[in-house]
Design an enzyme around this catalytic site. Sequence first.
Site, short mmCIF file in Angstrom:
data_model
loop_
_atom_site.label_atom_id
_atom_site.label_comp_id
_atom_site.label_asym_id
_atom_site.label_seq_id
_atom_site.Cartn_x
_atom_site.Cartn_y
_atom_site.Cartn_z
N TYR A 154 -15.16 1.36 9.11
CA TYR A 154 -13.75 1.75 9.27
C TYR A 154 -13.50 2.28 10.68
O TYR A 154 -12.62 1.79 11.39
CB TYR A 154 -13.41 2.83 8.23
CG TYR A 154 -11.97 3.27 8.20
CD1 TYR A 154 -10.95 2.42 7.77
CD2 TYR A 154 -11.62 4.57 8.58
CE1 TYR A 154 -9.62 2.85 7.73
CE2 TYR A 154 -10.29 5.01 8.53
CZ TYR A 154 -9.30 4.14 8.10
OH TYR A 154 -7.99 4.57 8.06
N ASP B 245 -3.97 -12.82 3.07
CA ASP B 245 -4.96 -12.03 3.80
C ASP B 245 -4.69 -12.23 5.29
O ASP B 245 -4.76 -13.37 5.79
CB ASP B 245 -6.36 -12.56 3.42
CG ASP B 245 -7.48 -11.87 4.18
OD1 ASP B 245 -7.19 -11.16 5.17
OD2 ASP B 245 -8.64 -12.05 3.77
N LYS C 210 -13.26 -6.85 9.29
CA LYS C 210 -12.49 -8.06 9.64
C LYS C 210 -11.01 -7.76 9.82
O LYS C 210 -10.38 -8.26 10.75
CB LYS C 210 -12.68 -9.15 8.57
CG LYS C 210 -13.99 -9.88 8.72
CD LYS C 210 -13.99 -11.11 7.84
CE LYS C 210 -15.26 -11.90 8.02
NZ LYS C 210 -15.58 -12.70 6.85
N GLY D 52 0.82 -1.21 0.00
CA GLY D 52 0.00 0.00 0.00
C GLY D 52 0.85 1.26 0.00
O GLY D 52 2.09 1.20 -0.03
N TYR E 39 -3.69 -6.41 24.52
CA TYR E 39 -2.51 -7.29 24.39
C TYR E 39 -1.31 -6.71 25.14
O TYR E 39 -0.46 -7.45 25.61
CB TYR E 39 -2.17 -7.57 22.91
CG TYR E 39 -2.82 -8.85 22.44
CD1 TYR E 39 -4.19 -8.91 22.21
CD2 TYR E 39 -2.08 -10.02 22.27
CE1 TYR E 39 -4.81 -10.08 21.82
CE2 TYR E 39 -2.69 -11.20 21.87
CZ TYR E 39 -4.05 -11.23 21.65
OH TYR E 39 -4.64 -12.41 21.28
P1 NAD Z 1 -3.57 1.67 1.20
O1 NAD Z 1 -4.93 1.24 0.80
O2 NAD Z 1 -2.69 2.28 0.17
O3 NAD Z 1 -2.76 0.47 1.87
C1 NAD Z 1 -3.37 -0.52 2.66
C2 NAD Z 1 -2.78 -1.86 2.25
O4 NAD Z 1 -3.33 -2.89 3.09
C3 NAD Z 1 -3.11 -2.23 0.81
O5 NAD Z 1 -1.93 -2.64 0.15
C4 NAD Z 1 -4.09 -3.40 0.96
O6 NAD Z 1 -4.05 -4.29 -0.13
C5 NAD Z 1 -3.63 -4.02 2.26
N1 NAD Z 1 -4.64 -4.83 2.95
C6 NAD Z 1 -5.90 -4.46 3.28
N2 NAD Z 1 -6.55 -5.49 3.88
C7 NAD Z 1 -5.65 -6.52 3.95
C8 NAD Z 1 -5.71 -7.84 4.46
N3 NAD Z 1 -6.84 -8.34 5.01
N4 NAD Z 1 -4.61 -8.63 4.38
C9 NAD Z 1 -3.47 -8.15 3.81
N5 NAD Z 1 -3.36 -6.91 3.30
C10 NAD Z 1 -4.44 -6.10 3.37
O7 NAD Z 1 -3.76 2.69 2.44
P2 NAD Z 1 -2.68 3.54 3.25
O8 NAD Z 1 -3.04 4.98 3.12
O9 NAD Z 1 -1.33 3.10 2.91
O10 NAD Z 1 -3.04 3.11 4.75
C11 NAD Z 1 -2.20 2.24 5.51
C12 NAD Z 1 -2.71 2.19 6.93
O11 NAD Z 1 -2.65 3.50 7.52
C13 NAD Z 1 -4.16 1.73 7.06
O12 NAD Z 1 -4.29 0.91 8.19
C14 NAD Z 1 -4.93 3.02 7.26
O13 NAD Z 1 -6.11 2.82 7.99
C15 NAD Z 1 -3.92 3.86 8.04
N6 NAD Z 1 -4.16 5.30 7.87
C16 NAD Z 1 -3.80 5.93 6.71
C17 NAD Z 1 -4.07 7.30 6.57
C18 NAD Z 1 -3.67 8.08 5.36
O14 NAD Z 1 -3.96 9.27 5.29
N7 NAD Z 1 -2.99 7.52 4.39
C19 NAD Z 1 -4.72 8.00 7.61
C20 NAD Z 1 -5.09 7.29 8.75
C21 NAD Z 1 -4.79 5.94 8.87
#
Ligand code: NAD
Length: 314
Positions: free
Chosen positions: A146, A58, A92, A12, A160
């Site tokens: 979310y 996953d 999930k 991601g 934990y």
């Molecule tokens: P993103 O969608 O680019 O990356 C998330 C990654 O998680 C993706 O590659 C997706 O394929 C993977 N993923 C999702 N569900 C999965 C699963 N069940 N098993 C394996 N992989 C899985 O989003 P991001 O912006 O990079 O966000 C990363 C984290 O940071 C997330 O947890 C998000 O909630 C948190 N976050 C991001 C922001 C932001 O502004 N970018 C803000 C607050 C929180």
Amino acid sequence: MSKRILVTGAAGFLGSNLTDRLLAEGHSVIGVDNYCTSAHENIAHLDGNPKFEFLKHDICVEFDPGPVDAIFNMASPASPPEYLRLAIETLKVGSVGVENTLKIAEKYGADYLHASTSECYGDPLEHPQSESYWGNVNPVGPRSVYDEAKRFSEAAVAAYHRYHGVNTHLVRIFNTYGPRLHPSDGRVISNFLMQALKGEPLTIYGDGTQTRSFCYVDDLIEGILLLAKSDEHLPVNIGNPGEFTILECAEEVLKMTGSKSALIFEALPQDDPTRRKPDITKARQTLGWEPKIKLHEGLERCLPYFLKKVEEGH
Ligand code: NAD
Ligand code: UDP
């Protein structure tokens, strides 16, 4: 000391930037991702790197990566259109997925950092938001898949730590942008940059007076790494307190790109928070961290990546 580190969500936006930074520091990384909101593209440059292993998986299904020293749990859909598309999957990954990774931390005595979010504050009644504010979240609205998953995640991580002694950290991430944001996952900075560069109208949801505070990815990663090394177990806000209305954000994008795109107004999604700005006193005091990159400079740094995405036909 070189460590073996598990990064979930490694393909991601944030996970891939974090992985690059950990590899640059000399660590080995095992990246896990099921590509539900991303693709191989963000980590393609790591093919053949002997310090990087990848597992397409996953995290809601139990797995054992072998002994690890640290875990960064970044996996979860993060953009509103994506977590609405993947609603049950989002619930999930924030519950079952988080517990599966906490069990790995407990088994191997690994440090654990969880990517939480400013969405834990919902549509905040306190402004700016400090970590002591408990939030104003609609538990059954569309965004709840979310928000409530992330609030459950925080409770699971805290438990934990409390009951199993895992060395945990919780980062509440505020809107972050930068290269490797998916060009069409619907977040505001990627939408506006792509629209501006293609000469298409910028889509303002609602009247554009709602605010967000945008943090450049390099600043965020710096804050996350400092938190991971700290003794702080309670949540810490990491974000840039520079607050912009969405209209101001659109104007910044037009100014920086020199685009003549028009603005069009579309419906505001339900429960879209009216304002958001981190109080980063705790990060300043406990981590000595503060962001350095202002919105204009951060947008300039993103430009080559988004120009390439336009050239590729996104
Ligand atoms: P993103 O969608 O680019 O990356 C998330 C990654 O998680 C993706 O590659 C997706 O394929 C993977 N993923 C999702 N569900 C999965 C699963 N069940 N098993 C394996 N992989 C899985 O989003 P991001 O912006 O990079 O966000 C990363 C984290 O940071 C997330 O947890 C998000 O909630 C948190 N976050 C991001 C922001 C932001 O502004 N970018 C803000 C607050 C929180
Ligand atoms: N937004 C917008 N136009 C877009 C995308 C988003 O006006 O093309 C607004 C959205 O309604 C919200 C803000 O920009 O008020 C930030 O949206 P984003 O999806 O990036 O993240 P959020 O902070 O809502 O999770």
